[in-house]
Motif scaffolding. Structure first.
Motif, PDB file in Angstrom:
ATOM      1  N   VAL A 119      37.298  44.830  43.382  1.00  0.00           N
ATOM      2  CA  VAL A 119      37.151  44.004  44.590  1.00  0.00           C
ATOM      3  C   VAL A 119      35.674  43.755  44.893  1.00  0.00           C
ATOM      4  CG1 VAL A 119      37.587  43.891  47.071  1.00  0.00           C
ATOM      5  CG2 VAL A 119      39.336  44.816  45.535  1.00  0.00           C
ATOM      6  N   ALA A 120      34.864  44.822  44.795  1.00  0.00           N
ATOM      7  CA  ALA A 120      33.424  44.673  45.051  1.00  0.00           C
ATOM      8  C   ALA A 120      32.781  43.772  44.007  1.00  0.00           C
ATOM      9  CB  ALA A 120      32.753  46.039  45.060  1.00  0.00           C
ATOM     10  N   VAL A 121      33.200  43.902  42.756  1.00  0.00           N
ATOM     11  CA  VAL A 121      32.653  43.051  41.692  1.00  0.00           C
ATOM     12  C   VAL A 121      33.030  41.593  41.927  1.00  0.00           C
ATOM     13  CG1 VAL A 121      32.772  42.529  39.228  1.00  0.00           C
ATOM     14  CG2 VAL A 121      32.559  44.901  39.993  1.00  0.00           C
ATOM     15  N   ASP A 122      34.286  41.350  42.292  1.00  0.00           N
ATOM     16  CA  ASP A 122      34.717  39.976  42.581  1.00  0.00           C
ATOM     17  C   ASP A 122      33.917  39.383  43.735  1.00  0.00           C
ATOM     18  OD1 ASP A 122      36.567  39.788  40.559  1.00  0.00           O
ATOM     19  OD2 ASP A 122      38.246  40.473  41.781  1.00  0.00           O
ATOM     20  N   GLY A 123      33.637  40.212  44.749  1.00  0.00           N
ATOM     21  CA  GLY A 123      32.841  39.732  45.881  1.00  0.00           C
ATOM     22  C   GLY A 123      31.439  39.338  45.462  1.00  0.00           C
ATOM     23  N   ALA A 124      30.831  40.150  44.596  1.00  0.00           N
ATOM     24  CA  ALA A 124      29.482  39.816  44.106  1.00  0.00           C
ATOM     25  C   ALA A 124      29.505  38.554  43.263  1.00  0.00           C
ATOM     26  CB  ALA A 124      28.933  40.985  43.295  1.00  0.00           C
ATOM     27  N   LEU A 125      30.547  38.373  42.460  1.00  0.00           N
ATOM     28  CA  LEU A 125      30.667  37.161  41.650  1.00  0.00           C
ATOM     29  C   LEU A 125      30.811  35.925  42.536  1.00  0.00           C
ATOM     30  CD1 LEU A 125      33.047  38.461  38.834  1.00  0.00           C
ATOM     31  CD2 LEU A 125      30.659  37.789  38.549  1.00  0.00           C
ATOM     32  N   ARG A 126      31.575  36.043  43.607  1.00  0.00           N
ATOM     33  CA  ARG A 126      31.731  34.896  44.523  1.00  0.00           C
ATOM     34  C   ARG A 126      30.405  34.571  45.205  1.00  0.00           C
ATOM     35  NH1 ARG A 126      36.502  37.570  45.859  1.00  0.00           N
ATOM     36  NH2 ARG A 126      35.540  38.385  47.767  1.00  0.00           N
ATOM     37  N   ARG A 127      29.669  35.618  45.618  1.00  0.00           N
ATOM     38  CA  ARG A 127      28.389  35.384  46.286  1.00  0.00           C
ATOM     39  C   ARG A 127      27.367  34.751  45.348  1.00  0.00           C
ATOM     40  NH1 ARG A 127      29.935  40.295  48.597  1.00  0.00           N
ATOM     41  NH2 ARG A 127      28.727  41.548  47.121  1.00  0.00           N
ATOM     42  N   ALA A 128      27.526  34.990  44.044  1.00  0.00           N
ATOM     43  CA  ALA A 128      26.620  34.399  43.059  1.00  0.00           C
ATOM     44  C   ALA A 128      27.162  33.103  42.475  1.00  0.00           C
ATOM     45  CB  ALA A 128      26.359  35.398  41.930  1.00  0.00           C
ATOM     46  N   ALA A 129      28.295  32.611  43.027  1.00  0.00           N
ATOM     47  CA  ALA A 129      28.927  31.389  42.532  1.00  0.00           C
ATOM     48  C   ALA A 129      29.237  31.506  41.040  1.00  0.00           C
ATOM     49  CB  ALA A 129      28.045  30.176  42.815  1.00  0.00           C
ATOM     50  N   ALA A 130      29.661  32.687  40.632  1.00  0.00           N
ATOM     51  CA  ALA A 130      29.961  32.932  39.215  1.00  0.00           C
ATOM     52  C   ALA A 130      31.424  33.279  38.991  1.00  0.00           C
ATOM     53  CB  ALA A 130      29.084  34.056  38.678  1.00  0.00           C
ATOM     54  N   ALA A 131      32.230  33.278  40.053  1.00  0.00           N
ATOM     55  CA  ALA A 131      33.622  33.732  39.927  1.00  0.00           C
ATOM     56  C   ALA A 131      34.434  32.800  39.039  1.00  0.00           C
ATOM     57  CB  ALA A 131      34.250  33.850  41.305  1.00  0.00           C
ATOM     58  N   GLN A 132      34.184  31.495  39.151  1.00  0.00           N
ATOM     59  CA  GLN A 132      35.018  30.545  38.427  1.00  0.00           C
ATOM     60  C   GLN A 132      34.894  30.716  36.918  1.00  0.00           C
ATOM     61  OE1 GLN A 132      34.437  26.471  39.543  1.00  0.00           O
ATOM     62  NE2 GLN A 132      35.766  25.658  37.912  1.00  0.00           N
ATOM     63  N   PHE A 133      33.666  30.736  36.401  1.00  0.00           N
ATOM     64  CA  PHE A 133      33.532  30.810  34.947  1.00  0.00           C
ATOM     65  C   PHE A 133      33.966  32.178  34.420  1.00  0.00           C
ATOM     66  CE2 PHE A 133      29.371  32.979  35.205  1.00  0.00           C
ATOM     67  CZ  PHE A 133      29.388  33.747  34.046  1.00  0.00           C
ATOM     68  N   VAL A 134      33.835  33.245  35.223  1.00  0.00           N
ATOM     69  CA  VAL A 134      34.286  34.567  34.792  1.00  0.00           C
ATOM     70  C   VAL A 134      35.800  34.606  34.683  1.00  0.00           C
ATOM     71  CG1 VAL A 134      34.478  36.990  35.488  1.00  0.00           C
ATOM     72  CG2 VAL A 134      32.269  35.826  35.607  1.00  0.00           C
ATOM     73  N   HIS A 135      36.486  34.016  35.661  1.00  0.00           N
ATOM     74  CA  HIS A 135      37.953  34.026  35.629  1.00  0.00           C
ATOM     75  C   HIS A 135      38.497  33.169  34.487  1.00  0.00           C
ATOM     76  CE1 HIS A 135      37.942  35.200  40.152  1.00  0.00           C
ATOM     77  NE2 HIS A 135      37.828  36.242  39.345  1.00  0.00           N
ATOM     78  N   GLU A 136      37.671  32.269  33.941  1.00  0.00           N
ATOM     79  CA  GLU A 136      38.096  31.460  32.799  1.00  0.00           C
ATOM     80  C   GLU A 136      37.871  32.173  31.469  1.00  0.00           C
ATOM     81  OE1 GLU A 136      35.870  27.909  33.242  1.00  0.00           O
ATOM     82  OE2 GLU A 136      37.098  27.112  34.890  1.00  0.00           O
ATOM     83  N   LEU A 137      37.202  33.316  31.489  1.00  0.00           N
ATOM     84  CA  LEU A 137      37.004  34.093  30.263  1.00  0.00           C
ATOM     85  C   LEU A 137      38.336  34.695  29.809  1.00  0.00           C
ATOM     86  CD1 LEU A 137      33.637  35.921  31.117  1.00  0.00           C
ATOM     87  CD2 LEU A 137      33.965  33.942  29.613  1.00  0.00           C
ATOM     88  N   PRO A 138      38.469  35.043  28.535  1.00  0.00           N
ATOM     89  CA  PRO A 138      39.770  35.514  28.012  1.00  0.00           C
ATOM     90  C   PRO A 138      40.394  36.651  28.808  1.00  0.00           C
ATOM     91  CG  PRO A 138      38.226  35.153  26.222  1.00  0.00           C
ATOM     92  CD  PRO A 138      37.446  34.963  27.482  1.00  0.00           C
ATOM     93  N   ASP A 139      39.604  37.654  29.194  1.00  0.00           N
ATOM     94  CA  ASP A 139      40.143  38.804  29.922  1.00  0.00           C
ATOM     95  C   ASP A 139      39.532  38.939  31.310  1.00  0.00           C
ATOM     96  OD1 ASP A 139      41.784  39.720  27.749  1.00  0.00           O
ATOM     97  OD2 ASP A 139      39.950  40.385  26.760  1.00  0.00           O
ATOM     98  N   GLY A 140      39.001  37.858  31.857  1.00  0.00           N
ATOM     99  CA  GLY A 140      38.436  37.916  33.197  1.00  0.00           C
ATOM    100  C   GLY A 140      37.284  38.906  33.286  1.00  0.00           C
ATOM    101  N   VAL A 141      37.321  39.761  34.302  1.00  0.00           N
ATOM    102  CA  VAL A 141      36.228  40.723  34.497  1.00  0.00           C
ATOM    103  C   VAL A 141      36.235  41.821  33.449  1.00  0.00           C
ATOM    104  CG1 VAL A 141      36.048  40.311  36.988  1.00  0.00           C
ATOM    105  CG2 VAL A 141      37.608  42.074  36.136  1.00  0.00           C
ATOM    106  N   GLU A 142      37.286  41.930  32.670  1.00  0.00           N
ATOM    107  CA  GLU A 142      37.351  42.940  31.613  1.00  0.00           C
ATOM    108  C   GLU A 142      36.891  42.390  30.264  1.00  0.00           C
ATOM    109  OE1 GLU A 142      37.811  46.020  32.229  1.00  0.00           O
ATOM    110  OE2 GLU A 142      38.306  45.670  34.339  1.00  0.00           O
ATOM    111  N   THR A 143      36.421  41.150  30.239  1.00  0.00           N
ATOM    112  CA  THR A 143      35.966  40.540  28.984  1.00  0.00           C
ATOM    113  C   THR A 143      34.699  41.227  28.492  1.00  0.00           C
ATOM    114  OG1 THR A 143      36.881  38.405  29.659  1.00  0.00           O
ATOM    115  CG2 THR A 143      35.236  38.395  27.889  1.00  0.00           C
TER     116      THR A 143
END
Length: 602
Positions: free
Chosen positions: A448-472
């Motif tokens: 949850v904290a990692v997702d929040g940091a990704l959203r604040r950095a406007a990086a959530a979209q491209f990360v969620h498009e990776l093969p395994d998301g935050v576990e890629t």
């Protein structure tokens, strides 16, 4: 009187060994000490055996055989057991020593030492000599054991005839000359630390994916390899010449010993011819004469190991002294800022240079304020950032946080209260969750904290498009996904935004790999976050070479030639018509020119 470094390190490594496994350490210690008397016991058993056989004493013959076999078995088996267990202990001590070295270096509150050639050379020599360092304790124990065994052998020889002890003083030149030879070799070893470090760095440029691309595009790979080869050849030549000089010095010592051994053998023949010794005495003498050289060599080798460890220990103790001298503050940082950060005539000069990167900078940053630092390349912006974060200390002037000198604050506490993204960010080749979560190790497993940091950095979209998301898994080193430089930078920004309540948020060229529009959007996001942090008195510092975005900050600071030449709001600086206004209009015209559509011929 100071204790020699070799003795101090020997005691230290033995303490580490005992801490690793007390029972095995004591067991090996007993085995090593027992080795001291086994050579003398074996030679005495041989004398006893010959004399008992000559006198036809069956009981004495049996007793001599039993003593001789026990001494020989204990010598062979004891050496093997001691060697195996000692190697295991040495491996444990080496791990403990490497951890100790790392922790000592990590306690140094700044990174200034990492830019000093002499420090890097000391660390290189320390790492190259870790094995010699960790064996110092047991080498000292073997030196004591071998020395005692040598004394027993000399005592048995003196019991036969005092002149036979001539072999003992002949061992002294061997010790002196061998130590001298090792010292020459170690000096050459130390002198080649820097060229070997440079050689490794040059080859690293050709092996790491990032710099390797530029090296190959520029066609410099062959030249860099040739330079690295020249450095290595020069170092190898110096070390080889030192080994040859050392070999000649050692040979002189052993020549003297063998001359004394020849005299001893002549004396043995005279004693036997004159009937002054029995056949058993002659056997004892011949046995000890053969073993004496081995014992002397054992003493020399052990003392040489201790001396070599002592020379490496000098680097270890130097690191300890350096870390102690670089004391960090002990005061905890404030829980929130009320007044802000003040720079009073702050100057900084990098080690080994005389030119000031920053020259008597005066700057007041109020609590809750966001400032943008602008200026041309080499103006001193990044150095200013490092000083604010406490990883560099001013060579002149002071930096205060709410009226307290920054050097008096606990370095780890201020680091925990600071966050951000630096210009030379890391590309951590681990899963996305860990790459971002490393910004706050306490939450590295908090998705949850990692997702929040990704959203604040406007990086959530491209990360969620990776093969395994935050576990890629990222990076090709371990078979992961390779990102673009801009995507790596977005992750670095997210890592810097993991901490949600910092006192100091630093963003040093955080969007250099992004296009102007993406950078503008992110700076708007940063500005909103700065206002949120500002409610707790937090300070946000933005560094950018693009003037079109920095107007969002509360205050703009213009740095040139290591000085603050202008500061104020965006409208104020434009109205002043100074360097900021000139550079701003120049960039605006350049971007406007690029944005104009091309006219195609009809």
């Amino acid at each position: 009187m100071t204790v020699p470094a070799s003795l101090r390190m020997a005691l230290h490594t033995l303490r580490l060994s005992y801490r690793a496994d007390p029972r095995v350490t004591c067991f090996v210690g007993v085995l090593v000490l027992l080795q001291a008397g086994l050579v003398a016991a074996t030679a005495s058993a041989q004398r006893w055996l010959v004399d008992a056989a000559g006198a036809r004493m069956l009981a004495g013959l049996v007793e001599a055989v039993v003593v001789g076999i026990l001494a020989y078995v204990m010598q062979v088996v004891g050496q093997r057991l001691a060697l195996n267990f000692r190697n295991d202990l040495v491996n444990r001590v080496q791990m403990a020593m490497e951890q100790e070295i790392t922790e000592t270096a990590a306690r140094i509150p700044t990174i200034e030492h990492l830019e000093r050639a002499e420090f890097l050379n000391q660390i290189t020599m320390l790492r190259r000599g870790t094995v010699a360092l960790t064996t110092t304790g047991w080498a000292a124990a073997y030196a004591v054991s071998a020395g005692v065994g040598l004394c027993l052998s000399v005592w048995l020889l003196a019991d036969l005839h005092p002149l036979l002890t001539i072999l003992a003083p002949c061992a002294l030149p061997i010790l002196v000359l061998t130590n001298r030879a090792r010292k020459i070799q170690q000096q050459a070893f130390d002198a080649t630390a820097e060229p070997l470090r440079q050689e490794a760095a040059l080859h690293e440029l050709c092996l790491r994916p990032g710099p390797a691309k530029e090296v190959r595009i520029s066609g410099n790979a062959e030249r860099l390899n040739r330079l690295a080869q020249q450095l290595w050849t020069r170092a190898a030549r110096e070390e080889g010449a030192a080994r040859l000089r050392g070999l000649g010095i050692e040979a002189a010592g052993w020549a003297l010993y063998y001359g004394a051994l020849a005299v001893t053998l002549v004396l043995v023949g005279h004693l036997m011819a004159s009937g002054q010794t029995t056949a058993g005495g002659a056997v004892l003498l011949i046995s000890l004469a053969g073993q004496l050289r081995t014992q002397q060599q054992a003493v020399v080798d052990a003392i040489t190991q201790v001396a070599a460890g002592g020379r490496i220990a000098e680097h270890h103790f130097w690191l300890t002294r350096y870390a102690s001298a670089s004391r960090a503050g002990v005061l905890p940082p404030p829980t929130r800022l009320t007044r802000g950060i003040v720079l009073d005539r702050v100057s900084f000069t990098y080690p080994g240079t005389e030119e000031r990167v920053l020259d008597e900078v005066d700057l007041v940053v109020p609590a809750g304020c966001s400032i943008a630092v602008v200026g041309e390349n080499g103006a001193g912006k990044s150095t200013l950032i490092k000083l604010l974060m406490g990883v560099l200390r001013p060579t002149g002037g002071t930096i205060t946080v709410d009226g307290v000198d920054l050097t008096r604050l606990d370095a780890s506490g201020w680091a925990a209260a600071s966050t951000g993204t630096l210009q030379d960010f890391l590309k951590l080749q681990v899963p996305v969750r860990e790459s971002v979560g490393a910004g706050d190790l306490r939450k590295i497993g908090d998705v949850v904290a990692v997702d929040g940091a990704l959203r604040r950095a406007a990086a959530a979209q491209f990360v969620h498009e990776l093969p395994d998301g935050v576990e890629t898994l990222l990076g090709r080193l371990f078979g992961g996904i390779e990102l673009s430089h801009g995507q790596w930078q977005r992750l670095a920004v997210a890592r810097g935004l993991m901490r949600t309540s910092p006192l100091l948020l630093v963003l040093d060229e955080p969007t250099a790999a992004l296009d102007a529009q993406s950078e503008h959007d992110l700076f708007e996001l940063f500005t909103r976050q700065a206002r949120e942090y500002g409610g707790d008195g937090a300070i946000t510092v933005l560094v950018s070479h693009r003037f079109s975005t920095v107007h969002l900050a509360d205050r703009i600071v213009v740095v040139s030639g290591g000085r603050v030449i202008e500061q104020g709001t965006h409208p104020e600086l434009l109205a002043a018509g100074g360097e900021y206004a000139s550079l701003y209009r120049l960039q605006a015209e350049a971007y406007g020119h690029r944005a104009r559509p091309r006219r195609h011929p009809a």
